[in-house]
Design an enzyme around this catalytic site. Sequence first.
Site, PDB file in Angstrom:
ATOM      1  N   VAL A  57       0.830  -1.211   0.000  1.00 44.12           N
ATOM      2  CA  VAL A  57       0.000   0.000   0.000  1.00 44.12           C
ATOM      3  C   VAL A  57       0.866   1.262   0.000  1.00 44.12           C
ATOM      4  O   VAL A  57       0.349   2.361  -0.186  1.00 44.12           O
ATOM      5  CB  VAL A  57      -1.008   0.028   1.173  1.00 44.12           C
ATOM      6  CG1 VAL A  57      -2.036  -1.077   1.052  1.00 44.12           C
ATOM      7  CG2 VAL A  57      -0.304  -0.018   2.530  1.00 44.12           C
ATOM      8  N   TYR A 158       3.150   4.418  15.410  1.00 42.57           N
ATOM      9  CA  TYR A 158       1.890   3.695  15.186  1.00 42.57           C
ATOM     10  C   TYR A 158       0.705   4.473  15.786  1.00 42.57           C
ATOM     11  O   TYR A 158      -0.360   4.587  15.180  1.00 42.57           O
ATOM     12  CB  TYR A 158       2.042   2.319  15.828  1.00 42.57           C
ATOM     13  CG  TYR A 158       0.911   1.343  15.645  1.00 42.57           C
ATOM     14  CD1 TYR A 158       0.755   0.637  14.444  1.00 42.57           C
ATOM     15  CD2 TYR A 158       0.016   1.084  16.678  1.00 42.57           C
ATOM     16  CE1 TYR A 158      -0.270  -0.294  14.301  1.00 42.57           C
ATOM     17  CE2 TYR A 158      -1.008   0.157  16.542  1.00 42.57           C
ATOM     18  CZ  TYR A 158      -1.143  -0.530  15.350  1.00 42.57           C
ATOM     19  OH  TYR A 158      -2.152  -1.450  15.200  1.00 42.57           O
ATOM     20  N   ALA A 159       0.913   5.044  16.981  1.00 42.76           N
ATOM     21  CA  ALA A 159      -0.158   5.811  17.639  1.00 42.76           C
ATOM     22  C   ALA A 159      -0.537   7.018  16.789  1.00 42.76           C
ATOM     23  O   ALA A 159      -1.724   7.319  16.609  1.00 42.76           O
ATOM     24  CB  ALA A 159       0.294   6.264  19.033  1.00 42.76           C
ATOM     25  N   ALA A 160       0.480   7.698  16.250  1.00 44.13           N
ATOM     26  CA  ALA A 160       0.206   8.886  15.422  1.00 44.13           C
ATOM     27  C   ALA A 160      -0.547   8.476  14.158  1.00 44.13           C
ATOM     28  O   ALA A 160      -1.510   9.138  13.745  1.00 44.13           O
ATOM     29  CB  ALA A 160       1.516   9.586  15.067  1.00 44.13           C
ATOM     30  N   LYS A 162      -2.427   5.782  13.691  1.00 48.62           N
ATOM     31  CA  LYS A 162      -3.774   5.284  13.990  1.00 48.62           C
ATOM     32  C   LYS A 162      -4.713   6.413  14.424  1.00 48.62           C
ATOM     33  O   LYS A 162      -5.917   6.350  14.177  1.00 48.62           O
ATOM     34  CB  LYS A 162      -3.707   4.187  15.058  1.00 48.62           C
ATOM     35  CG  LYS A 162      -3.073   2.878  14.554  1.00 48.62           C
ATOM     36  CD  LYS A 162      -3.759   2.350  13.314  1.00 48.62           C
ATOM     37  CE  LYS A 162      -3.496   0.886  13.045  1.00 48.62           C
ATOM     38  NZ  LYS A 162      -4.029   0.453  11.736  1.00 48.62           N
ATOM     39  N   ILE A 191      -5.989  -8.137  19.741  1.00 52.93           N
ATOM     40  CA  ILE A 191      -6.585  -9.202  18.929  1.00 52.93           C
ATOM     41  C   ILE A 191      -5.474 -10.203  18.611  1.00 52.93           C
ATOM     42  O   ILE A 191      -4.349  -9.814  18.297  1.00 52.93           O
ATOM     43  CB  ILE A 191      -7.183  -8.625  17.615  1.00 52.93           C
ATOM     44  CG1 ILE A 191      -8.185  -7.482  17.896  1.00 52.93           C
ATOM     45  CG2 ILE A 191      -7.825  -9.745  16.789  1.00 52.93           C
ATOM     46  CD1 ILE A 191      -9.410  -7.851  18.709  1.00 52.93           C
TER      47      ILE A 191
HETATM   48  N1  LIG Z   1      -3.965  -7.403  16.253  1.00 52.05           N
HETATM   49  C1  LIG Z   1      -4.283  -6.372  17.015  1.00 52.05           C
HETATM   50  O1  LIG Z   1      -4.377  -6.464  18.250  1.00 52.05           O
HETATM   51  C2  LIG Z   1      -4.573  -5.035  16.390  1.00 52.05           C
HETATM   52  C3  LIG Z   1      -4.952  -3.994  17.247  1.00 52.05           C
HETATM   53  C4  LIG Z   1      -5.249  -2.763  16.708  1.00 52.05           C
HETATM   54  C5  LIG Z   1      -5.178  -2.566  15.357  1.00 52.05           C
HETATM   55  N2  LIG Z   1      -4.792  -3.578  14.539  1.00 52.05           N
HETATM   56  C6  LIG Z   1      -4.706  -3.311  13.112  1.00 52.05           C
HETATM   57  O2  LIG Z   1      -5.410  -4.300  12.402  1.00 52.05           O
HETATM   58  C7  LIG Z   1      -4.874  -4.379  11.074  1.00 52.05           C
HETATM   59  C8  LIG Z   1      -4.605  -5.844  10.752  1.00 52.05           C
HETATM   60  O3  LIG Z   1      -3.545  -6.301  11.583  1.00 52.05           O
HETATM   61  P1  LIG Z   1      -3.466  -7.818  12.103  1.00 52.05           P
HETATM   62  O4  LIG Z   1      -3.515  -7.763  13.564  1.00 52.05           O
HETATM   63  O5  LIG Z   1      -4.437  -8.639  11.363  1.00 52.05           O
HETATM   64  O6  LIG Z   1      -1.959  -8.164  11.711  1.00 52.05           O
HETATM   65  P2  LIG Z   1      -1.360  -9.274  10.713  1.00 52.05           P
HETATM   66  O7  LIG Z   1       0.108  -9.099  10.751  1.00 52.05           O
HETATM   67  O8  LIG Z   1      -1.925 -10.608  11.054  1.00 52.05           O
HETATM   68  O9  LIG Z   1      -1.938  -8.877   9.302  1.00 52.05           O
HETATM   69  C9  LIG Z   1      -1.550  -7.690   8.645  1.00 52.05           C
HETATM   70  C10 LIG Z   1      -1.431  -7.978   7.150  1.00 52.05           C
HETATM   71  O10 LIG Z   1      -1.073  -6.730   6.508  1.00 52.05           O
HETATM   72  C11 LIG Z   1      -0.089  -7.034   5.521  1.00 52.05           C
HETATM   73  N3  LIG Z   1       0.723  -5.860   5.221  1.00 52.05           N
HETATM   74  C12 LIG Z   1       1.737  -5.350   5.979  1.00 52.05           C
HETATM   75  N4  LIG Z   1       2.286  -4.328   5.346  1.00 52.05           N
HETATM   76  C13 LIG Z   1       1.619  -4.174   4.164  1.00 52.05           C
HETATM   77  C14 LIG Z   1       1.754  -3.297   3.071  1.00 52.05           C
HETATM   78  N5  LIG Z   1       2.694  -2.360   3.040  1.00 52.05           N
HETATM   79  N6  LIG Z   1       0.903  -3.433   2.017  1.00 52.05           N
HETATM   80  C15 LIG Z   1      -0.047  -4.401   2.006  1.00 52.05           C
HETATM   81  N7  LIG Z   1      -0.194  -5.282   3.027  1.00 52.05           N
HETATM   82  C16 LIG Z   1       0.624  -5.157   4.085  1.00 52.05           C
HETATM   83  C17 LIG Z   1       0.737  -8.159   6.122  1.00 52.05           C
HETATM   84  O11 LIG Z   1       1.458  -8.863   5.127  1.00 52.05           O
HETATM   85  C18 LIG Z   1      -0.318  -8.989   6.827  1.00 52.05           C
HETATM   86  O12 LIG Z   1      -0.792 -10.041   6.026  1.00 52.05           O
HETATM   87  C19 LIG Z   1      -3.615  -3.507  11.076  1.00 52.05           C
HETATM   88  O13 LIG Z   1      -3.938  -2.241  10.526  1.00 52.05           O
HETATM   89  C20 LIG Z   1      -3.317  -3.344  12.539  1.00 52.05           C
HETATM   90  O14 LIG Z   1      -2.586  -2.168  12.789  1.00 52.05           O
HETATM   91  C21 LIG Z   1      -4.488  -4.815  15.033  1.00 52.05           C
END
Ligand SMILES: NC(=O)c1ccc[n+]([C@@H]2O[C@H](COP(=O)([O-])OP(=O)(O)OC[C@H]3O[C@@H](n4cnc5c(N)ncnc54)[C@H](O)[C@@H]3O)[C@@H](O)[C@H]2O)c1
Length: 265
Positions: A57, A158-160, A162, A191
Amino acid sequence: MALVTGAGRGIGQGLALGLAAEGAKLVLNDLDEGPVNDTVQQIKAAGGQAIGIAGSVTDPSLASQLVDAAKSEYGDLHIIGTCAGFIWDGMIHRMTDDQWQGIIDVHLTGTFRVVRESVSFMREKAKAEKEANGNAMARHIVTVSSLSGFGNLGQANYAAAKAGIVGLTRTVALEGAMFNIMANSVAFGLIDTRMTRSQETQNERVGEAVQGIPEQAREKLMATVPLNRPGSVEEAVGPMLFLASDHANYVSGVLLEVNGASHIT
Ligand SMILES: NC(=O)c1ccc[n+]([C@@H]2O[C@H](COP(=O)([O-])OP(=O)(O)OC[C@H]3O[C@@H](n4cnc5c(N)ncnc54)[C@H](O)[C@@H]3O)[C@@H](O)[C@H]2O)c1
């Protein structure tokens, strides 16, 4: 017709599978080709329709590739979920410019570009529908924020990013309203995915960035969650499916906190 980024793993994969189970045709993206193809195969094996486009992305041309694929394959776009992301943690006094920019680029600018391109197409479709029938169908944008967006140790970058996603999404809610485009964000707590599992046991990286949380810090964090456990991917995806559905056709500009009641403690 739906578009999901980060659909190769975790929450993005869960969202893709959930949308497919409800009959959506999908354009899926992930940085990693193997995982996104795996999600596509799972959907096809269950009788659904999906195409996978690997790429980052952070690539300025990716958003138009994704939306063009939705246009040419399905002719419309009703739902987008922006789930691509990784963490690259460090205390601010040690955080490098690369660390800062790498996270801002993926989470904030990456979300911006995919949303911009999608809104542009959604507006065109909505205008045509208004001209033809007097009103446009509801379309749904669901972005992913985080509890960390309110501040978290070791996550200034990350905080900034999000927190920025919340302002971006609320603005899109205002700009999209006259086209019946809803834009909402979900702030997840802990999660259970690669991003939050024990660093020591999973040994996963994105580039040089270690994924996961050190075991001791993870235990401390868990102790602050009133439900006393991480959420599952399915539990994270449920509220996203709601926001992407016609049950949420009068819900826009919301930040939905999905965190096992952590926001109270
Ligand atoms: N897991 C948590 O507790 C949690 C909490 C808050 C927010 N989030 C957010 O949820 C979203 C999903 O995260 P997740 O927990 O499923 O993590 P994850 O690592 O399981 O999945 C994230 C996916 O994003 C892909 N990715 C990373 N960089 C990328 C890029 N530059 N272009 C395209 N794809 C890319 C990765 O390859 C991966 O498959 C993220 O935005 C994360 O910040 C997760």
